[in-house]
Design an enzyme around this catalytic site. Structure first.
Site, short mmCIF file in Angstrom:
data_model
loop_
_atom_site.label_atom_id
_atom_site.label_comp_id
_atom_site.label_asym_id
_atom_site.label_seq_id
_atom_site.Cartn_x
_atom_site.Cartn_y
_atom_site.Cartn_z
N GLU A 1 -3.78 -6.51 -5.60
CA GLU A 1 -2.62 -6.63 -4.71
C GLU A 1 -1.43 -5.86 -5.25
OE1 GLU A 1 -0.76 -7.92 -1.16
OE2 GLU A 1 -2.87 -7.87 -1.82
N HIS B 1 -0.19 -0.19 2.94
CA HIS B 1 -0.63 -1.33 2.12
C HIS B 1 -2.13 -1.23 1.84
CE1 HIS B 1 -0.56 -5.66 0.87
NE2 HIS B 1 -1.82 -5.59 1.29
N GLU B 2 -2.92 -1.05 2.88
CA GLU B 2 -4.37 -0.98 2.69
C GLU B 2 -4.77 0.29 1.94
OE1 GLU B 2 -5.85 -3.61 3.07
OE2 GLU B 2 -4.45 -4.67 4.39
#
Length: 501
Positions: free
Chosen positions: A295, A265-266
Site C-alpha cells: 500500500e 493508485h493501482e
C-alpha cells in the site's frame, strides 16, 4: 531461482521446488479471481467457486505436506547464505500457520468467498444490507474457525491481521491509527472552518475520454503494458505477478479526477509487482513484503506524485487535451486535493478524511469478530460512526456499509494496512527526496525513472528478504514512524487552506 549448490543443502532445492508449485497454483487462482471480477459472465459463479476451492485445496496440501516440515527441520541448523535463510524463514512462517488449518476449511473458505462476490454486488445494487448479512455471518464464522486453528489463545483479529501484515504487530498498528486520529481530526476541523475555497472541476466527462487519459497516464508514469493491462471493475484493484501485473479502474462522468487518481493508485501497486525479481518468481524473494509495503507504493504514487504541484505542472496539458478544458496547473492541484465535507466513499476520499474511513472499518471488524456487534447492526453502527468521525450520515447502505468489496473476499483484518501504507509512503518519499537530486523538478519535467529506480533498488527487488521493520530500516535508515506523514499532511493542507499552524 539459481542457487550455489556447493553451499545449499539438497533439502533447500526440494523445499523451493515444492513451494514454487504451490505459488504457481496460487497465482492461477488469482487469475480466476481477476476474471470473476472483470470478465466472467454473471452466471459463472457456481462453477468458479468450485474451481477456486479445488485450486486452493491443492495449493494448501502442497504447502503443508509432511516433506515440507522435514525439509524445514533439516534446514533449521544449516549454515545458509542470507537470501536462502530468508527464504527458509518465510516458508517456515507460512508452513507453521497453514499446517494448523484443515484443507477442507481452506476449500470451504475459498468457495464461500467466490459465492459471496455476486451476493455483495446484488446487495449493493439493491441497496440492501440484509441481503448480504447472512453471507457476512457465514464468512465471519469461517474466519473465526480459521483463526482458532492457527492460535486459539490469541485475539482473533490479531491472528487475521498477521495474514496481511506479518511483521508489524497489532499494538503498533493501533498506536499509529490513534496518532492519526489525534492529529487529523483537529486538522480536518480547521480545514472545514477555513474561508479558502479550492478550485473544483465541474462538468461531464465521457468515459471514453477518461479511459484514454488514464491509459496515457499509465504510459507516462512507466507502466509496462507488455506485462499488464487496464480494465474496469466495480471496485478498482490490481493483481498479478512480475510477469503479468494487471490494473483496473472505474469511471464517474462527473468526476474525471476520481478515475485518474484510482488508476495512479493501482499503478503504484502494479509497478511494485512488476519490479519484483524475475529470477525469483516462485520464491519468497519474488513476492511482495506484505500489504503495508504494497500500500505504501500505491499511496506514494497516488498522493506524493499524482496529487503534487509538480505533477500537475507537468500533466495538466494532457488533461486539457483529453477533456477540452483549460485548467491551470494550480487549479488542477487544488481540485486534486479538495477536502470535501460530504465524502461518503473511502476510495474517493481525500488524504485527510481517508484515515477516518479506515478507523471506522477497523473498529467494526474488530467488534464483529469478537462477537460484540451483530451483523444486522452494522448499517446503524456504520452510519453513527460516519456521523461521529466525519460529520456526515449515509442515506443508503450502498454508500455506507456495502461500498467495499473486502468482506465478500473474507478479508477481515485488512483495512489497517491502508493507513499503515500511507504512513510508510511519506517516510519512503522523504528518503527518496534525500537521495534523488531535485526529485520535485524531475516530476515537473515528467521524468519518473529515477524514482522508479530508487523504489526498485530499496523496496521492490528485495521481495521478502527482509522483515517489514528491517526493510524500512534499510530503505530509510530509520524505524517505522508516523512522523513524516503527519508533518507532510499538516504542511500540505496548512498551505492549501491558509491555516495558522
Amino acid at each position: 531461482m539459481a542457487t550455489d549448490q556447493s553451499s545449499v543443502p539438497e533439502a533447500y532445492d526440494d523445499l523451493l521446488e515444492q513451494y514454487g508449485r504451490a505459488t504457481y497454483l496460487g497465482d492461477a487462482n488469482m487469475v480466476l479471481s481477476w476474471d470473476q471480477e472483470v470478465m466472467m459472465p454473471e452466471g459463472g459463479t457456481p462453477a468458479r467457486a468450485k474451481q477456486r476451492g479445488a485450486v486452493s485445496a491443492v495449493q494448501h496440501d502442497l504447502l503443508v505436506d509432511d516433506d515440507m516440515g522435514e525439509w524445514l527441520d533439516e534446514l533449521e541448523a544449516a549454515d545458509l547464505p542470507a537470501e536462502e535463510s530468508a527464504v527458509v524463514r518465510e516458508i517456515r512462517r507460512q508452513y507453521e500457520r497453514k499446517a494448523r488449518v484443515p484443507t477442507d476449511l481452506v476449500e470451504e473458505i475459498s468457495e464461500a468467498t467466490s459465492d459471496a462476490h455476486p451476493v455483495w454486488q446484488e446487495a449493493r445494487e439493491e441497496d440492501d444490507w440484509s441481503t448480504f448479512a447472512p453471507t457476512v455471518e457465514r464468512l465471519l464464522d469461517l474466519k473465526r474457525e480459521y483463526a482458532n486453528h492457527i492460535d486459539s489463545s490469541a485475539d482473533t483479529y490479531e491472528v487475521l491481521f498477521a495474514d496481511y501484515e506479518p511483521y508489524i504487530d497489532l499494538d503498533t498498528a493501533e498506536e499509529i491509527l490513534e496518532q492519526l486520529r489525534e492529529t487529523l481530526v483537529p486538522l480536518i476541523d480547521e480545514v472545514r472552518e477555513s474561508d479558502v475555497d479550492l478550485y473544483d472541476v465541474e462538468g461531464t466527462y465521457p468515459e471514453d475520454q477518461q479511459l484514454g487519459l488514464t491509459r496515457e497516464a499509465l504510459e507516462t508514469l512507466g507502466y509496462d503494458f507488455e506485462r499488464g493491462r487496464l480494465d474496469t471493475a466495480p471496485h478498482p484493484f490490481s493483481s498479478g505477478t512480475q510477469f503479468d501485473a494487471r490494473v483496473t479502474t472505474r469511471f464517474d462522468e462527473s468526476d474525471p479526477l476520481d478515475s485518474l487518481g484510482s488508476t495512479i493508485h493501482e499503478f503504484g501497486h502494479a509497478t511494485y509487482t512488476q519490479g519484483l525479481r524475475d529470477d525469483a518468481y516462485g520464491s519468497p524473494l519474488g513476492e511482495h513484503r506484505g500489504l503495508t509495503v504494497h500500500e505504501s507504493q500505491s499511496r506514494l504514487w497516488e498522493n506524493h506524485v499524482g496529487r503534487s504541484r509538480a505533477f500537475w505542472d507537468f500533466f495538466v496539458p494532457q488533461f486539457n487535451d483529453h477533456h477540452g478544458t483549460d485548467l491551470t496547473p494550480e487549479q488542477a492541484y487544488e481540485a486534486a486535493n479538495q477536502v470535501y465535507e460530504d465524502n461518503l466513499i473511502r476510495v474517493e476520499a481525500d488524504e485527510l478524511t481517508y484515515h477516518l474511513h479506515i478507523i471506522l472499518r477497523f473498529e467494526i471488524e474488530r467488534d464483529l469478530l469478537a462477537g460484540d456487534l451483530d451483523v444486522e447492526e452494522v448499517p446503524a453502527v456504520w452510519n453513527d460512526k460516519m456521523e461521529e468521525y466525519l460529520g456526515i450520515r449515509p442515506e443508503t447502505d450502498a454508500e455506507g456499509c456495502l461500498q467495499d468489496i473486502h468482506w465478500s473476499h473474507g478479508s477481515f483484518g485488512y483495512f489497517p494496512t491502508y493507513s499503515l501504507g500511507s504512513v510508510l509512503a511519506a517516510q519512503l518519499h522523504a528518503a527518496a527526496e534525500d537521495d534523488i537530486d531535485d526529485l520535485d523538478g524531475k516530476v515537473r519535467a515528467g521524468e519518473f525513472e529515477d524514482l522508479h529506480t530508487w523504489l526498485t533498488d530499496n523496496v521492490h527487488r528485495h521481495g521478502q528478504r527482509y522483515t517489514t521493520d528491517d526493510l524500512i530500516q534499510e530503505a530509510t535508515g530509520e524505524s517505522f514512524t508516523a512522523d513524516y506523514f503527519l508533518e507532510y499532511a499538516e504542511s500540505k493542507f496548512g498551505d492549501l487552506y491558509d491555516l495558522d499552524r
